[in-house]
Motif scaffolding. Structure first.
Motif, PDB file in Angstrom:
ATOM      1  N   VAL A  33       0.855  -1.183   0.000  1.00  0.00           N
ATOM      2  CA  VAL A  33       0.000   0.000   0.000  1.00  0.00           C
ATOM      3  C   VAL A  33       0.893   1.235   0.000  1.00  0.00           C
ATOM      4  N   GLY A  34       0.672   2.120  -0.973  1.00  0.00           N
ATOM      5  CA  GLY A  34       1.448   3.342  -1.079  1.00  0.00           C
ATOM      6  C   GLY A  34       0.850   4.449  -0.241  1.00  0.00           C
ATOM      7  N   LEU A  35       1.679   5.086   0.579  1.00  0.00           N
ATOM      8  CA  LEU A  35       1.261   6.215   1.411  1.00  0.00           C
ATOM      9  C   LEU A  35       1.771   7.478   0.727  1.00  0.00           C
ATOM     10  N   LEU A  36       0.858   8.231   0.135  1.00  0.00           N
ATOM     11  CA  LEU A  36       1.219   9.386  -0.672  1.00  0.00           C
ATOM     12  C   LEU A  36       0.741  10.675  -0.014  1.00  0.00           C
ATOM     13  N   GLY A  37       1.393  11.765  -0.370  1.00  0.00           N
ATOM     14  CA  GLY A  37       0.989  13.059   0.154  1.00  0.00           C
ATOM     15  C   GLY A  37       2.104  14.057  -0.016  1.00  0.00           C
ATOM     16  N   PRO A  38       1.783  15.354  -0.061  1.00  0.00           N
ATOM     17  CA  PRO A  38       2.824  16.378  -0.174  1.00  0.00           C
ATOM     18  C   PRO A  38       3.634  16.467   1.114  1.00  0.00           C
ATOM     19  N   ASN A  39       4.693  17.262   1.095  1.00  0.00           N
ATOM     20  CA  ASN A  39       5.480  17.481   2.304  1.00  0.00           C
ATOM     21  C   ASN A  39       4.588  18.016   3.420  1.00  0.00           C
ATOM     22  N   GLY A  40       4.784  17.457   4.630  1.00  0.00           N
ATOM     23  CA  GLY A  40       3.988  17.903   5.760  1.00  0.00           C
ATOM     24  C   GLY A  40       2.622  17.261   5.863  1.00  0.00           C
ATOM     25  N   ALA A  41       2.347  16.263   5.017  1.00  0.00           N
ATOM     26  CA  ALA A  41       1.023  15.629   5.035  1.00  0.00           C
ATOM     27  C   ALA A  41       0.847  14.665   6.198  1.00  0.00           C
ATOM     28  N   GLY A  42       1.960  14.227   6.815  1.00  0.00           N
ATOM     29  CA  GLY A  42       1.859  13.305   7.938  1.00  0.00           C
ATOM     30  C   GLY A  42       2.327  11.901   7.643  1.00  0.00           C
ATOM     31  N   LYS A  43       2.968  11.679   6.506  1.00  0.00           N
ATOM     32  CA  LYS A  43       3.383  10.334   6.115  1.00  0.00           C
ATOM     33  C   LYS A  43       4.422   9.762   7.081  1.00  0.00           C
ATOM     34  N   THR A  44       5.497  10.523   7.293  1.00  0.00           N
ATOM     35  CA  THR A  44       6.571  10.030   8.162  1.00  0.00           C
ATOM     36  C   THR A  44       6.087   9.882   9.601  1.00  0.00           C
ATOM     37  N   THR A  45       5.273  10.816  10.075  1.00  0.00           N
ATOM     38  CA  THR A  45       4.725  10.694  11.433  1.00  0.00           C
ATOM     39  C   THR A  45       3.895   9.428  11.564  1.00  0.00           C
ATOM     40  N   THR A  46       3.121   9.119  10.543  1.00  0.00           N
ATOM     41  CA  THR A  46       2.321   7.889  10.564  1.00  0.00           C
ATOM     42  C   THR A  46       3.215   6.665  10.681  1.00  0.00           C
ATOM     43  N   CYS A  90       2.633  -0.565  -6.239  1.00  0.00           N
ATOM     44  CA  CYS A  90       1.617  -0.605  -5.171  1.00  0.00           C
ATOM     45  C   CYS A  90       0.300  -1.214  -5.641  1.00  0.00           C
ATOM     46  N   ASP A  91      -0.330  -1.960  -4.736  1.00  0.00           N
ATOM     47  CA  ASP A  91      -1.646  -2.541  -5.014  1.00  0.00           C
ATOM     48  C   ASP A  91      -2.769  -1.543  -4.739  1.00  0.00           C
ATOM     49  N   ARG A  92      -2.573  -0.727  -3.712  1.00  0.00           N
ATOM     50  CA  ARG A  92      -3.551   0.302  -3.348  1.00  0.00           C
ATOM     51  C   ARG A  92      -2.804   1.536  -2.868  1.00  0.00           C
ATOM     52  N   PHE A  93      -3.559   2.620  -2.700  1.00  0.00           N
ATOM     53  CA  PHE A  93      -2.954   3.887  -2.305  1.00  0.00           C
ATOM     54  C   PHE A  93      -3.775   4.555  -1.209  1.00  0.00           C
ATOM     55  N   LEU A  94      -3.045   5.244  -0.315  1.00  0.00           N
ATOM     56  CA  LEU A  94      -3.653   6.126   0.678  1.00  0.00           C
ATOM     57  C   LEU A  94      -3.075   7.512   0.407  1.00  0.00           C
ATOM     58  N   ILE A  95      -3.915   8.524   0.264  1.00  0.00           N
ATOM     59  CA  ILE A  95      -3.440   9.878   0.004  1.00  0.00           C
ATOM     60  C   ILE A  95      -3.777  10.758   1.199  1.00  0.00           C
ATOM     61  N   LEU A  96      -2.725  11.346   1.783  1.00  0.00           N
ATOM     62  CA  LEU A  96      -2.874  12.207   2.949  1.00  0.00           C
ATOM     63  C   LEU A  96      -2.715  13.668   2.550  1.00  0.00           C
ATOM     64  N   GLN A  97      -3.413  14.517   3.265  1.00  0.00           N
ATOM     65  CA  GLN A  97      -3.240  15.969   3.150  1.00  0.00           C
ATOM     66  C   GLN A  97      -3.495  16.582   4.514  1.00  0.00           C
ATOM     67  N   ARG A  98      -2.495  17.272   5.046  1.00  0.00           N
ATOM     68  CA  ARG A  98      -2.592  17.913   6.359  1.00  0.00           C
ATOM     69  C   ARG A  98      -3.026  16.926   7.442  1.00  0.00           C
ATOM     70  N   GLY A  99      -2.452  15.729   7.365  1.00  0.00           N
ATOM     71  CA  GLY A  99      -2.697  14.732   8.396  1.00  0.00           C
ATOM     72  C   GLY A  99      -3.959  13.925   8.236  1.00  0.00           C
ATOM     73  N   ARG A 100      -4.770  14.249   7.249  1.00  0.00           N
ATOM     74  CA  ARG A 100      -6.037  13.533   7.050  1.00  0.00           C
ATOM     75  C   ARG A 100      -5.960  12.635   5.825  1.00  0.00           C
ATOM     76  N   LEU A 101      -6.709  11.551   5.862  1.00  0.00           N
ATOM     77  CA  LEU A 101      -6.844  10.670   4.706  1.00  0.00           C
ATOM     78  C   LEU A 101      -7.922  11.247   3.806  1.00  0.00           C
ATOM     79  N   ILE A 102      -7.525  11.680   2.598  1.00  0.00           N
ATOM     80  CA  ILE A 102      -8.488  12.319   1.706  1.00  0.00           C
ATOM     81  C   ILE A 102      -8.924  11.413   0.557  1.00  0.00           C
ATOM     82  N   ALA A 103      -8.192  10.317   0.334  1.00  0.00           N
ATOM     83  CA  ALA A 103      -8.590   9.369  -0.721  1.00  0.00           C
ATOM     84  C   ALA A 103      -7.862   8.059  -0.497  1.00  0.00           C
ATOM     85  N   GLN A 104      -8.486   6.978  -0.906  1.00  0.00           N
ATOM     86  CA  GLN A 104      -7.838   5.669  -0.872  1.00  0.00           C
ATOM     87  C   GLN A 104      -8.486   4.770  -1.911  1.00  0.00           C
TER      88      GLN A 104
END
Length: 234
Positions: A32-45, A196-210
């Protein structure tokens, strides 16, 4: 469901919410790919799931058990490839084997991993003499040695040349076929689309699409177009 299950995960730093109410699953045998711009919360997750950061709220489970009780089943590869400068590549594996109290036979497993990642020719080289790409592959080798059920991988392509990226993709696919769950954070959308089989897209710490690639790109020409539309719109 076997694999990773995250429920309402949150992480607050003072007044800043780095991660907000995240819920998702990463089944065994899936990347599962964890995507998002800088500061989206990927590394914190990833740090929270790896136990490096304590969550403010929410829970995570691995194979149905609280993830904090399953640390021995997790492999973590950080974004910055920091290694022990005076230990050789083989000594890094020995350190990991002792840390996890691995039974005899880990040496053969380790040699196989080094061959797979094309590190066998530098097995006697100390960490301080390795290139950034080799350091990254060494950390991946260390994370694979104890055969984890969950791999948390943060920006693994950074510092790797095209051949190294191909080797990493092949290694991750082998881990997936072995039944592990893999959560992969990356900015490299083309590589993510390939593996990746699926994707999670983060923005400002929230999951906005998967969803799958087909689901994410249903209204777009490519993953990049869908990603930019979702994150800029949010």
């Amino acid at each position: 469901m076997d694999g990773l299950r995250v429920e309402g995960l949150g992480k607050q730093y003072g007044d800043v919410a780095a991660v907000r109410d995240l819920s998702f699953t990463v089944p065994c045998g899936e990347i599962v790919g964890l995507l998002g711009p800088n500061g989206a919360g990927k590394t914190t997750t990833l740090h929270t799931l790896a136990g490096l950061v304590h969550p403010t709220s929410g829970r995570a489970y691995l194979d149905g058990m609280p993830i904090e009780q399953q640390k021995a089943l997790i492999g973590f590869v950080p974004e910055q490839p920091e290694v022990f400068p005076l230990l050789t590549v083989e000594e890094h594996l020995g350190f990991v084997a002792r840390a996890y109290d691995l039974p005899d036979g880990w040496q053969e497993t380790g040699q196989g991993i080094l061959r797979r990642l094309h590190l066998e020719d530098v097995a006697d080289r100390v960490g301080g003499a390795l290139s950034k790409g080799m350091k990254q592959k060494l950390l991946i080798a260390c994370a694979l040695l104890h055969q984890p059920k969950l791999m948390l991988v943060d920006e693994p392509m950074v510092g790797l040349d095209p051949a190294g990226q191909r080797e990493l993709v092949e290694a991750l696919r082998e881990i997936r076929s072995g039944g592990a769950a893999i959560l992969l954070s990356t900015h490299m959308l083309q590589s993510a689309e390939e593996i990746c089989d699926r994707f999670l897209i983060l923005q400002r710490g929230r999951l906005i699409a998967q969803g799958t690639l087909e689901e994410i790109t249903a209204q777009s020409a490519s993953l990049q177009e869908a990603f930019l539309g979702l994150t800029e719109g949010a």
